[in-house]
Design a protein around this motif. Structure first.
Motif, PDB file in Angstrom:
ATOM      1  N   GLY A   1       0.809  -1.218   0.000  1.00 51.30           N
ATOM      2  CA  GLY A   1       0.000   0.000   0.000  1.00 51.30           C
ATOM      3  C   GLY A   1       0.836   1.258   0.000  1.00 51.30           C
ATOM      4  N   HIS A   2       1.972   1.235   0.707  1.00 54.11           N
ATOM      5  CA  HIS A   2       2.837   2.411   0.775  1.00 54.11           C
ATOM      6  C   HIS A   2       3.626   2.638  -0.508  1.00 54.11           C
ATOM      7  N   ILE A   3       3.705   1.616  -1.366  1.00 51.65           N
ATOM      8  CA  ILE A   3       4.325   1.811  -2.681  1.00 51.65           C
ATOM      9  C   ILE A   3       3.360   2.531  -3.617  1.00 51.65           C
ATOM     10  N   ASN A   4       2.110   2.637  -3.202  1.00 50.37           N
ATOM     11  CA  ASN A   4       1.079   3.326  -3.975  1.00 50.37           C
ATOM     12  C   ASN A   4       0.735   2.603  -5.273  1.00 50.37           C
ATOM     13  N   VAL A   5       0.199   1.383  -5.126  1.00 51.20           N
ATOM     14  CA  VAL A   5      -0.365   0.722  -6.294  1.00 51.20           C
ATOM     15  C   VAL A   5      -1.599   1.496  -6.720  1.00 51.20           C
ATOM     16  N   VAL A   6      -1.970   1.388  -7.979  1.00 51.09           N
ATOM     17  CA  VAL A   6      -3.023   2.252  -8.496  1.00 51.09           C
ATOM     18  C   VAL A   6      -4.395   1.849  -7.962  1.00 51.09           C
ATOM     19  N   THR A   7      -5.272   2.790  -7.887  1.00 51.57           N
ATOM     20  CA  THR A   7      -6.660   2.541  -7.521  1.00 51.57           C
ATOM     21  C   THR A   7      -7.300   1.675  -8.617  1.00 51.57           C
ATOM     22  N   PRO A   8      -8.150   0.681  -8.313  1.00 55.74           N
ATOM     23  CA  PRO A   8      -8.805   0.429  -7.028  1.00 55.74           C
ATOM     24  C   PRO A   8      -8.089  -0.545  -6.103  1.00 55.74           C
ATOM     25  N   VAL A   9      -6.924  -1.095  -6.535  1.00 59.35           N
ATOM     26  CA  VAL A   9      -6.203  -2.020  -5.662  1.00 59.35           C
ATOM     27  C   VAL A   9      -5.782  -1.314  -4.381  1.00 59.35           C
ATOM     28  N   GLU A  10      -5.246  -0.126  -4.511  1.00 62.38           N
ATOM     29  CA  GLU A  10      -4.828   0.659  -3.357  1.00 62.38           C
ATOM     30  C   GLU A  10      -6.017   0.978  -2.458  1.00 62.38           C
TER      31      GLU A  10
ATOM     32  N   PHE B   1      -8.675  -0.815  -2.082  1.00 63.15           N
ATOM     33  CA  PHE B   1      -9.018  -2.060  -1.387  1.00 63.15           C
ATOM     34  C   PHE B   1      -8.086  -2.290  -0.201  1.00 63.15           C
ATOM     35  N   ILE B   2      -6.779  -2.117  -0.403  1.00 64.60           N
ATOM     36  CA  ILE B   2      -5.801  -2.357   0.656  1.00 64.60           C
ATOM     37  C   ILE B   2      -6.019  -1.405   1.829  1.00 64.60           C
ATOM     38  N   TYR B   3      -6.200  -0.119   1.538  1.00 65.47           N
ATOM     39  CA  TYR B   3      -6.318   0.880   2.595  1.00 65.47           C
ATOM     40  C   TYR B   3      -7.647   0.787   3.346  1.00 65.47           C
ATOM     41  N   SER B   4      -8.598   0.064   2.806  1.00 71.14           N
ATOM     42  CA  SER B   4      -9.885  -0.041   3.486  1.00 71.14           C
ATOM     43  C   SER B   4      -9.818  -0.906   4.738  1.00 71.14           C
ATOM     44  N   PHE B   5      -8.726  -1.694   4.885  1.00 68.31           N
ATOM     45  CA  PHE B   5      -8.709  -2.584   6.051  1.00 68.31           C
ATOM     46  C   PHE B   5      -7.321  -2.911   6.588  1.00 68.31           C
ATOM     47  N   HIS B   6      -6.224  -2.580   5.893  1.00 67.60           N
ATOM     48  CA  HIS B   6      -4.936  -3.162   6.280  1.00 67.60           C
ATOM     49  C   HIS B   6      -4.478  -2.776   7.684  1.00 67.60           C
TER      50      HIS B   6
ATOM     51  N   ILE C   1      -9.983   6.247  -1.013  1.00 64.31           N
ATOM     52  CA  ILE C   1      -8.732   6.686  -0.398  1.00 64.31           C
ATOM     53  C   ILE C   1      -8.447   8.155  -0.681  1.00 64.31           C
ATOM     54  N   GLU C   2      -9.039   8.676  -1.747  1.00 63.55           N
ATOM     55  CA  GLU C   2      -8.824  10.067  -2.137  1.00 63.55           C
ATOM     56  C   GLU C   2      -9.802  11.026  -1.467  1.00 63.55           C
ATOM     57  N   SER C   3     -10.754  10.486  -0.705  1.00 60.10           N
ATOM     58  CA  SER C   3     -11.771  11.322  -0.072  1.00 60.10           C
ATOM     59  C   SER C   3     -11.541  11.409   1.441  1.00 60.10           C
ATOM     60  N   SER C   4     -11.726  12.591   1.983  1.00 61.58           N
ATOM     61  CA  SER C   4     -11.624  12.801   3.431  1.00 61.58           C
ATOM     62  C   SER C   4     -12.980  13.147   4.034  1.00 61.58           C
ATOM     63  N   SER C   5     -14.048  12.830   3.315  1.00 58.89           N
ATOM     64  CA  SER C   5     -15.390  13.115   3.808  1.00 58.89           C
ATOM     65  C   SER C   5     -15.724  12.237   5.000  1.00 58.89           C
ATOM     66  N   ALA C   6     -16.720  12.657   5.776  1.00 60.91           N
ATOM     67  CA  ALA C   6     -17.131  11.899   6.959  1.00 60.91           C
ATOM     68  C   ALA C   6     -17.638  10.511   6.579  1.00 60.91           C
ATOM     69  N   ILE C   7     -18.389  10.433   5.468  1.00 62.28           N
ATOM     70  CA  ILE C   7     -18.922   9.140   5.024  1.00 62.28           C
ATOM     71  C   ILE C   7     -17.791   8.177   4.673  1.00 62.28           C
ATOM     72  N   SER C   8     -16.781   8.674   3.980  1.00 55.38           N
ATOM     73  CA  SER C   8     -15.653   7.835   3.594  1.00 55.38           C
ATOM     74  C   SER C   8     -14.878   7.352   4.818  1.00 55.38           C
ATOM     75  N   LEU C   9     -14.680   8.234   5.793  1.00 55.34           N
ATOM     76  CA  LEU C   9     -13.945   7.864   7.000  1.00 55.34           C
ATOM     77  C   LEU C   9     -14.716   6.846   7.835  1.00 55.34           C
TER      78      LEU C   9
END
Length: 336
Positions: free
Chosen positions: A23-32, A34-39, A214-222
């Motif tokens: 995830g920190h290597i920044n694979v492209v969305t939507p793989v990234e 998916f990873i950031y949603s739970f890792h 991962i690109e959104s900082s909205s309350a719903i996304s968080l």
């Protein structure tokens, strides 16, 4: 039974640290995405599981807290100093150097270490306050009230101080407690590993994934990220449990155990190696494959670096990775 328990958690830890590096290597969305949603939630979940086993062996709560402070916060401080020296070697300032590990500027990928210590300390305090309650149901109710209050306090402190440590503690308290609880309370563990419950978790995970970006900082996304991380931990744990019992043997488990034992080293060192693998292809398939190979190479080099530091001095290993090498390894190094 203990062997299987350790192997299952080793599998999860190895999988989780691989996803962190990837995830920190920044694979492209939507793989990234998916990873950031739970890792990181998965990492906290695993930490909750391992905390139960380590804390249950401890006879004194205070000594255990001190031990975890040394194993988590000391590496955080020393890696902070290393980061400062790398970034400010040309304009070195001693006062800034000393305070850098606790400054807002340093709260980057190493945030996991002090956050985990904070959660562990609060969990021990909660356990101390409720251990005299004999009735199991009443004790669980009181535990929930205290923990919810603790999470609320962490967010209040963050609102007034803007110290990210308290926000992260509030966010990842619940995944940690989920891991801790399913190991401690056997009936709860049986319930969450029920196929129907796991199926519901997977369904709601993929429904909720539509609301997270991962690109959104909205309350719903968080909120979606917070819930997604908890939902998917239980299916991953069940999968690791089944995979361990059906596939893994003592012969093919050496690599997984090495990965698990070096989690902190990989977590700390990989950020310094990541810029060497900073490239992107337009095609998501080739980009992802290339980044997977890069992540495996980074993990390999991290382990080599730790092994090299162990040969130089066991003090390096303690201050950078929070633990001393095994006695047999120390003896082997000194013999050579």
């Amino acid at each position: 039974m203990n062997k299987q328990r350790d192997n299952t958690l080793d599998l999860l830890k190895g999988f989780a640290i691989f996803l962190v590096v990837l995830g920190h290597i920044n694979v492209v969305t939507p793989v990234e995405n998916f990873i950031y949603s739970f890792h990181m939630s998965l990492f906290m979940f695993i930490s909750g599981c391992t905390f139960f086993y380590s804390y249950s062996k401890s006879t004194r709560s205070f000594s255990y807290i001190i031990k975890r402070f040394l194993s988590l916060c000391i590496p955080y401080i020393f890696w902070g100093w290393i980061s400062y020296y790398i970034k400010h070697s040309n304009n070195f300032d001693f006062d800034s150097f000393i305070t850098f590990p606790i400054s807002a500027e340093h709260f980057n990928h190493l945030w996991f270490l002090p956050t985990l210590f904070l959660i562990i300390a609060l969990t021990i305090i909660e356990d101390f306050l409720t251990k005299s309650i004999k009735n199991t149901v009443l004790r669980l109710i009181v535990k929930c009230v205290i923990l919810l209050f603790g999470i609320f306090v962490l967010f209040v402190i963050f609102k007034f101080t803007k110290i990210k440590l308290f926000r992260q503690g509030g966010i990842y308290f619940l995944p940690f407690l989920c891991g801790y609880s399913i190991i401690r309370y056997q009936e709860l563990g049986k319930f969450v590993l029920n196929p129907f419950f796991l199926f519901v978790c997977v369904i709601f995970y993929f429904i909720g994934l539509k609301f997270y970006s991962i690109e959104s900082s909205s309350a719903i996304s968080l909120i979606a990220r917070f819930l997604l991380g908890i939902l998917i931990c239980f299916p991953f744990y069940k999968f690791a449990l089944s995979f361990n019992s059906l596939v893994m043997t003592s012969k093919n488990f050496g690599g997984v155990q090495m990965l698990s034992k070096n989690t902190l080293a990989i977590y700390a060192i990989h950020e310094f190696l990541r810029p060497l693998f900073n490239f992107t292809f337009n095609q998501i398939f080739y980009d992802t494959i290339l980044k997977i190979i890069s992540a495996l190479l980074i993990i390999f080099f991290c382990i080599l670096i730790k092994e090299f530091l162990e040969r130089i001095s066991f003090i390096f290993v303690f201050v950078l990775f929070g633990k001393l090498p095994k006695k047999e390894k120390l003896y082997a190094y000194h013999s050579n």
